[in-house]
Design a protein around this motif. Structure first.
Motif, PDB file in Angstrom:
ATOM      1  N   ARG A 120       0.825  -1.214   0.000  1.00 48.64           N
ATOM      2  CA  ARG A 120       0.000   0.000   0.000  1.00 48.64           C
ATOM      3  C   ARG A 120       0.859   1.264   0.000  1.00 48.64           C
ATOM      4  O   ARG A 120       0.487   2.267  -0.605  1.00 48.64           O
ATOM      5  CB  ARG A 120      -0.965  -0.034   1.172  1.00 48.64           C
ATOM      6  CG  ARG A 120      -2.101  -1.002   0.919  1.00 48.64           C
ATOM      7  CD  ARG A 120      -3.176  -0.985   1.968  1.00 48.64           C
ATOM      8  NE  ARG A 120      -4.269  -1.851   1.602  1.00 48.64           N
ATOM      9  CZ  ARG A 120      -4.242  -3.183   1.662  1.00 48.64           C
ATOM     10  NH1 ARG A 120      -3.173  -3.797   2.099  1.00 48.64           N
ATOM     11  NH2 ARG A 120      -5.290  -3.899   1.287  1.00 48.64           N
ATOM     12  N   ALA A 121       2.009   1.204   0.653  1.00 49.79           N
ATOM     13  CA  ALA A 121       2.922   2.350   0.627  1.00 49.79           C
ATOM     14  C   ALA A 121       3.478   2.547  -0.780  1.00 49.79           C
ATOM     15  O   ALA A 121       3.614   3.680  -1.251  1.00 49.79           O
ATOM     16  CB  ALA A 121       4.052   2.159   1.625  1.00 49.79           C
ATOM     17  N   ARG A 177       1.576   5.396 -16.617  1.00 49.38           N
ATOM     18  CA  ARG A 177       2.442   4.337 -16.117  1.00 49.38           C
ATOM     19  C   ARG A 177       2.354   4.247 -14.597  1.00 49.38           C
ATOM     20  O   ARG A 177       2.247   3.165 -14.024  1.00 49.38           O
ATOM     21  CB  ARG A 177       3.889   4.566 -16.548  1.00 49.38           C
ATOM     22  CG  ARG A 177       4.819   3.444 -16.096  1.00 49.38           C
ATOM     23  CD  ARG A 177       6.261   3.793 -16.262  1.00 49.38           C
ATOM     24  NE  ARG A 177       6.611   4.810 -15.268  1.00 49.38           N
ATOM     25  CZ  ARG A 177       7.491   5.776 -15.466  1.00 49.38           C
ATOM     26  NH1 ARG A 177       8.106   5.894 -16.614  1.00 49.38           N
ATOM     27  NH2 ARG A 177       7.762   6.629 -14.508  1.00 49.38           N
ATOM     28  N   CYS A 178       2.376   5.386 -13.939  1.00 49.87           N
ATOM     29  CA  CYS A 178       2.300   5.412 -12.481  1.00 49.87           C
ATOM     30  C   CYS A 178       0.946   4.917 -11.987  1.00 49.87           C
ATOM     31  O   CYS A 178       0.869   4.208 -10.973  1.00 49.87           O
ATOM     32  CB  CYS A 178       2.584   6.818 -11.956  1.00 49.87           C
ATOM     33  SG  CYS A 178       4.283   7.350 -12.216  1.00 49.87           S
ATOM     34  N   LEU A 179      -0.115   5.254 -12.685  1.00 45.50           N
ATOM     35  CA  LEU A 179      -1.444   4.781 -12.298  1.00 45.50           C
ATOM     36  C   LEU A 179      -1.566   3.270 -12.491  1.00 45.50           C
ATOM     37  O   LEU A 179      -2.205   2.588 -11.678  1.00 45.50           O
ATOM     38  CB  LEU A 179      -2.528   5.525 -13.075  1.00 45.50           C
ATOM     39  CG  LEU A 179      -2.669   7.007 -12.736  1.00 45.50           C
ATOM     40  CD1 LEU A 179      -3.690   7.668 -13.662  1.00 45.50           C
ATOM     41  CD2 LEU A 179      -3.029   7.214 -11.274  1.00 45.50           C
ATOM     42  N   ARG A 180      -0.948   2.737 -13.548  1.00 46.46           N
ATOM     43  CA  ARG A 180      -0.934   1.279 -13.724  1.00 46.46           C
ATOM     44  C   ARG A 180      -0.149   0.619 -12.601  1.00 46.46           C
ATOM     45  O   ARG A 180      -0.552  -0.428 -12.080  1.00 46.46           O
ATOM     46  CB  ARG A 180      -0.330   0.908 -15.081  1.00 46.46           C
ATOM     47  CG  ARG A 180      -1.241   1.168 -16.262  1.00 46.46           C
ATOM     48  CD  ARG A 180      -0.719   0.527 -17.532  1.00 46.46           C
ATOM     49  NE  ARG A 180       0.663   0.879 -17.850  1.00 46.46           N
ATOM     50  CZ  ARG A 180       1.039   1.919 -18.576  1.00 46.46           C
ATOM     51  NH1 ARG A 180       0.125   2.736 -19.076  1.00 46.46           N
ATOM     52  NH2 ARG A 180       2.317   2.145 -18.828  1.00 46.46           N
ATOM     53  N   ALA A 181       0.958   1.223 -12.217  1.00 45.74           N
ATOM     54  CA  ALA A 181       1.760   0.690 -11.117  1.00 45.74           C
ATOM     55  C   ALA A 181       0.955   0.708  -9.826  1.00 45.74           C
ATOM     56  O   ALA A 181       0.966  -0.264  -9.057  1.00 45.74           O
ATOM     57  CB  ALA A 181       3.052   1.481 -10.959  1.00 45.74           C
ATOM     58  N   GLU A 182       0.247   1.799  -9.579  1.00 42.68           N
ATOM     59  CA  GLU A 182      -0.577   1.884  -8.377  1.00 42.68           C
ATOM     60  C   GLU A 182      -1.598   0.751  -8.349  1.00 42.68           C
ATOM     61  O   GLU A 182      -1.771   0.074  -7.329  1.00 42.68           O
ATOM     62  CB  GLU A 182      -1.302   3.230  -8.309  1.00 42.68           C
ATOM     63  CG  GLU A 182      -2.221   3.338  -7.115  1.00 42.68           C
ATOM     64  CD  GLU A 182      -3.176   4.509  -7.180  1.00 42.68           C
ATOM     65  OE1 GLU A 182      -3.613   4.957  -6.108  1.00 42.68           O
ATOM     66  OE2 GLU A 182      -3.505   4.975  -8.293  1.00 42.68           O
ATOM     67  N   ALA A 183      -2.260   0.532  -9.474  1.00 40.39           N
ATOM     68  CA  ALA A 183      -3.269  -0.523  -9.541  1.00 40.39           C
ATOM     69  C   ALA A 183      -2.645  -1.897  -9.278  1.00 40.39           C
ATOM     70  O   ALA A 183      -3.218  -2.716  -8.549  1.00 40.39           O
ATOM     71  CB  ALA A 183      -3.957  -0.503 -10.905  1.00 40.39           C
ATOM     72  N   ALA A 184      -1.473  -2.132  -9.828  1.00 36.33           N
ATOM     73  CA  ALA A 184      -0.795  -3.409  -9.621  1.00 36.33           C
ATOM     74  C   ALA A 184      -0.412  -3.603  -8.158  1.00 36.33           C
ATOM     75  O   ALA A 184      -0.589  -4.692  -7.595  1.00 36.33           O
ATOM     76  CB  ALA A 184       0.439  -3.498 -10.510  1.00 36.33           C
ATOM     77  N   GLU A 220       1.382   9.372  -5.864  1.00 33.51           N
ATOM     78  CA  GLU A 220       2.019  10.690  -5.714  1.00 33.51           C
ATOM     79  C   GLU A 220       2.808  11.050  -6.970  1.00 33.51           C
ATOM     80  O   GLU A 220       2.756  12.194  -7.434  1.00 33.51           O
ATOM     81  CB  GLU A 220       2.964  10.681  -4.512  1.00 33.51           C
ATOM     82  CG  GLU A 220       2.263  10.644  -3.178  1.00 33.51           C
ATOM     83  CD  GLU A 220       3.226  10.434  -2.022  1.00 33.51           C
ATOM     84  OE1 GLU A 220       4.455  10.491  -2.236  1.00 33.51           O
ATOM     85  OE2 GLU A 220       2.734  10.208  -0.898  1.00 33.51           O
ATOM     86  N   GLU A 221       3.522  10.065  -7.517  1.00 34.73           N
ATOM     87  CA  GLU A 221       4.291  10.315  -8.737  1.00 34.73           C
ATOM     88  C   GLU A 221       3.368  10.620  -9.904  1.00 34.73           C
ATOM     89  O   GLU A 221       3.681  11.475 -10.738  1.00 34.73           O
ATOM     90  CB  GLU A 221       5.190   9.126  -9.038  1.00 34.73           C
ATOM     91  CG  GLU A 221       6.316   8.964  -8.039  1.00 34.73           C
ATOM     92  CD  GLU A 221       7.113   7.687  -8.219  1.00 34.73           C
ATOM     93  OE1 GLU A 221       6.798   6.890  -9.139  1.00 34.73           O
ATOM     94  OE2 GLU A 221       8.040   7.470  -7.420  1.00 34.73           O
TER      95      GLU A 221
END
Length: 60
Positions: free
Chosen positions: A7-8, A28-35, A15-16
């Protein structure tokens, strides 16, 4: 071995994404967050199942 705080990592990716001015980086960052959030959910499931198994064993 230290536990990974998924979660962190998701929060950092968010944030990125929010700070990004480039659309492709934001996506890309939103995909990473979802993953990371999917992994956090899987981790929770594994931990809950482990605790339940241990509780079942202690009742025997």
């Amino acid at each position: 071995m230290a536990a990974i705080d998924y979660r962190a990592l998701a929060a950092k990716a968010r944030e990125e994404a929010d700070a990004s001015t480039l659309d492709n980086v934001r996506k890309r960052c939103l995909r990473a967050e979802a993953a990371w959030l999917v992994l956090a959910g899987r981790h929770d499931t594994v931990e809950n199942n482990r605790a339940r198994r241990e509780a079942d064993r202690s009742m025997l």
